[in-house]
Write a protein that holds these residues in place. Structure first.
Motif, PDB file in Angstrom:
ATOM      1  N   ASP A  36       0.845  -1.195   0.000  1.00  0.00           N
ATOM      2  CA  ASP A  36       0.000   0.000   0.000  1.00  0.00           C
ATOM      3  C   ASP A  36       0.881   1.246   0.000  1.00  0.00           C
ATOM      4  OD1 ASP A  36      -2.368   1.600   0.256  1.00  0.00           O
ATOM      5  OD2 ASP A  36      -1.815   1.903   2.344  1.00  0.00           O
ATOM      6  N   GLY A  37       0.695   2.109  -0.989  1.00  0.00           N
ATOM      7  CA  GLY A  37       1.444   3.354  -1.046  1.00  0.00           C
ATOM      8  C   GLY A  37       2.772   3.236  -1.760  1.00  0.00           C
ATOM      9  N   LEU A  38       2.763   2.643  -2.947  1.00  0.00           N
ATOM     10  CA  LEU A  38       3.990   2.526  -3.728  1.00  0.00           C
ATOM     11  C   LEU A  38       4.564   3.903  -4.043  1.00  0.00           C
ATOM     12  CD1 LEU A  38       5.469  -0.005  -4.904  1.00  0.00           C
ATOM     13  CD2 LEU A  38       4.426   0.547  -7.098  1.00  0.00           C
ATOM     14  N   ASP A  39       3.691   4.906  -4.164  1.00  0.00           N
ATOM     15  CA  ASP A  39       4.125   6.259  -4.505  1.00  0.00           C
ATOM     16  C   ASP A  39       4.799   6.974  -3.339  1.00  0.00           C
ATOM     17  OD1 ASP A  39       1.196   6.066  -3.695  1.00  0.00           O
ATOM     18  OD2 ASP A  39       1.583   8.175  -3.291  1.00  0.00           O
ATOM     19  N   GLU A  40       4.656   6.465  -2.124  1.00  0.00           N
ATOM     20  CA  GLU A  40       5.245   7.123  -0.957  1.00  0.00           C
ATOM     21  C   GLU A  40       6.686   6.706  -0.705  1.00  0.00           C
ATOM     22  OE1 GLU A  40       2.745   7.126   2.523  1.00  0.00           O
ATOM     23  OE2 GLU A  40       0.927   7.046   1.295  1.00  0.00           O
ATOM     24  N   ALA A  41       7.172   5.732  -1.482  1.00  0.00           N
ATOM     25  CA  ALA A  41       8.570   5.331  -1.361  1.00  0.00           C
ATOM     26  C   ALA A  41       9.473   6.415  -1.945  1.00  0.00           C
ATOM     27  CB  ALA A  41       8.793   4.008  -2.106  1.00  0.00           C
ATOM     28  N   GLN A  98      -2.252  10.936   4.427  1.00  0.00           N
ATOM     29  CA  GLN A  98      -1.124  11.570   3.763  1.00  0.00           C
ATOM     30  C   GLN A  98      -1.498  12.923   3.168  1.00  0.00           C
ATOM     31  OE1 GLN A  98       2.015  10.686   3.730  1.00  0.00           O
ATOM     32  NE2 GLN A  98       2.703  12.293   2.328  1.00  0.00           N
ATOM     33  N   SER A  99      -2.748  13.113   2.787  1.00  0.00           N
ATOM     34  CA  SER A  99      -3.157  14.384   2.186  1.00  0.00           C
ATOM     35  C   SER A  99      -2.986  15.547   3.164  1.00  0.00           C
ATOM     36  CB  SER A  99      -4.613  14.310   1.712  1.00  0.00           C
ATOM     37  OG  SER A  99      -5.486  13.997   2.791  1.00  0.00           O
TER      38      SER A  99
END
Length: 602
Positions: A183-188, A394-395
């Motif tokens: 969950d949250g590949l973009d947060e890496a 996260q927003s």
């Protein structure tokens, strides 16, 4: 590389010869599987999905999407190689809730990593490797009882571990897909061009499928199957309507507030859907505010459009209601919550927000900020029974770190910028709190630092603009994990500090070296790379009669590890383009040929 042997200072040493494991030898203290697993049991509570004893009993809708995901998994698993299935959606559309449902569904129970637990690629891969080993190896397998090797943080090790476990499953006749959830590949951290976030393999073994959630606009793995959630799509709107209706009829506190304002569940649902515009986190936050009595159910028509406007409006309201506490308590606390990277207690938040009195901090956390926080309580016997706090979504962190620069309302942009300044100040305060104090010899005992500091101090130092200073401290360079140092070195501007970090990079792994040997080799590489400040700092720590290097005959450039192949590299060469530029060519046992630009190393 065929026939070579890899091993760290402790843990298993694995010899590889045409993919055959030669043996496992344990020496010294090894990192165990249990040491790297991140427990996700509190995530359903944080997301409000738990009903009674059922972790995801409050999850509704998304049946159409779950069916599509299952179909995509079957399609990818049938291919000659594995692959990625991605759920792509804008912020606030319930990606984490969907991932939590998939992770806790009794029929799935996939090994999972949630970015809210850690955005460190090394921690993510170790967490997944441990879970995969527990789930997909027999109970009596030595893989479950043995420790992790010294190089377990290397992406190549994770790829090899995944390949080995899947080969063992196939040998036992297991034909079901091996599914991993992220969950949250973009947060890496942003990966290098052509690489996959979290250092995951570009090519997966046959039958291995990674299901991941991500926001749009981020690099996707090559050949990934993508399912998108359209915020204004009918399926998303129907799912949100189902969930709001469910809450308006089943949540006793919410239904009580509706009755007090003479608003029917149907009217409340219509009004909330109109305000939320299909954004789930917007609707969830408003429902919690109404439930807690912070917002009247008959005032939904006054809500602003979009999450940024909603956050800005609420912060203005909090400031108006708490004018005496805004600058001294609320704003520093918001900055600290935006800066921390894992849940922390109210006691810690009070300390890191400027050593504030605990009472006012607790009042703010459990009062005006309550709808915007994920709060998990400890038992009454715990050292801090008030529990752990973190930003709910996260927003909100995006807003508090100044990312709303393009909003059409300039007051929203200004509010976000002011919060971003408070967040930068919070990074500096946290850094000061978690950095070990110097001893009588003016040296910092880095090994006495907390586990939080080991994981996050470099990140806070970079955000606070202090990595230039710490980069010249030999103790810090030898203590902090090298991957986190390399990820943040783009914030360093001082030439001597940049050279110092490059010298540490050239040393590579230091796990097998004693502490005095680490310092000696750091000194040598500092001299080689002309980091005179670091070389002098290292020499100052030597015993009076110890030899040290005054110069080095070395004109090389720093080497780097090129990550991409999932198995041994069997051939290296060059290829000249028609325009005259030369590329490095590598071929591996993973049946992949890669081209590298020697200047960018991508």
């Amino acid at each position: 590389m065929i026939g070579s042997v890899q091993g760290g200072g402790s843990g298993p040493t694995v010899g590889v010869n045409h993919g055959t494991v030669a043996g496992t030898i344990l020496a010294g203290n090894a990192t165990g599987l249990a040491d790297v697993v991140l427990d996700p049991s509190l995530i359903p509570l944080e997301l409000g999905l738990t009903v009674d004893d059922e972790p995801v009993g409050g999850f509704t809708g998304r049946g159409w999407l779950v069916e599509k995901i299952d179909v995509r998994i079957a399609q990818v698993a049938a291919r000659p190689v594995g692959g990625y299935v991605l759920v792509e959606a804008e912020a606030g559309l319930g990606k984490s809730a969907l991932a939590t449902y998939l992770a806790f569904s009794p029929t799935r129970r996939w090994p999972a990593h949630f970015s809210r637990q850690s955005t460190s690629p090394e921690a993510a891969r170790a967490n997944l490797a441990a879970q995969i080993t527990y789930v997909h190896t027999p109970a009596d397998s030595p893989d479950r009882s043995g420790g992790l090797p010294g190089n377990y943080t290397d992406p190549a090790w994770f790829a090899q571990r995944l390949m080995t476990i899947q080969a063992q499953r196939r040998a036992r006749g297991e034909v079901s897909p091996l599914v991993i959830l992220i969950d949250g590949l973009d947060e890496a951290p942003t990966p290098s061009a052509g690489e996959v976030a979290f250092g995951l393999p570009r090519t997966l073994p046959p039958g291995v499928v990674v299901v991941a959630t991500t926001r749009p606009g981020h690099p996707l793995p090559l050949g990934a199957r993508v399912e998108r959630i359209d915020v204004t799509g009918q399926a998303n709107l129907d799912d949100l309507r189902e969930h709001v209706t469910f809450r308006a009829r089943s949540d006793r506190a919410l239904t009580g507030q509706l009755a007090a304002t003479q608003v029917t569940p149907e009217a409340f649902t219509r009004g909330l859907l109109a305000a939320a515009g299909g954004v789930w986190i917007y609707a969830l936050l408003v429902m919690d505010q109404v439930r807690d009595g912070d917002l009247r159910a008959d005032r939904l028509d006054a809500l602003p459009a979009g999450l940024a406007g909603y956050y800005s409006q609420n912060l203005r309201r909090i400031r108006e209601l708490n004018p005496d506490r805004w600058d001294g308590v609320v704003l520093p606390l918001l900055g600290t919550l935006a800066a921390v990277t894992e849940p922390v207690t109210s006691t810690t938040l009070a300390l890191w927000s400027g050593n504030l009195p605990l009472g006012p901090v607790q009042d703010v956390l459990d009062g005006p900020l309550r709808p915007f926080l994920a709060h998990t309580r400890e038992d009454r016997e715990a050292a801090d029974p008030t529990g752990w706090y973190r930003l709910r979504h996260q927003s909100l962190r995006d807003f508090l770190t100044g990312r709303e620069t393009g909003h059409e309302d300039h007051t929203v942009v200004q509010q976000s910028a002011r919060c971003a300044h408070a967040t930068r100040q919070a990074h500096a305060r946290i850094l000061a709190c978690i950095t070990p104090a110097p001893d009588q010899a003016d040296l910092r005992r880095w090994d006495d630092a907390s586990s939080y500091a080991l994981a996050h101090l470099t990140y806070h130092a970079a955000a606070a603009g202090e990595l230039d200073r710490l980069g010249l401290d030999p103790g810090f360079l030898l203590w902090t994990p090298l991957p986190s140092l390399l990820r943040t070195r783009n914030t360093v501007t001082d030439l001597q500090a940049r050279r110092a970090i490059a010298a540490r990079e050239l040393m590579g792994s230091i796990n097998a070296l004693a502490r005095d040997e680490q310092l000696r080799w750091l000194h040598v590489w500092a001299v080689k790379y002309r980091s005179t400040a670091l070389a002098a700092a290292c020499a100052a720590r030597f015993p009076p009669d110890a030899p040290h290097a005054d110069g080095a005959i070395w004109r090389g450039a720093p080497h780097t590890q090129l990550h991409g192949h999932t198995r041994w590299v069997s051939a290296v060469g060059t290829w000249t383009r028609p325009d005259g530029t030369t590329l490095l060519v590598t071929a591996g046992d993973d049946e992949v040929v890669r081209l590298w630009d020697p200047h960018t190393l991508h």
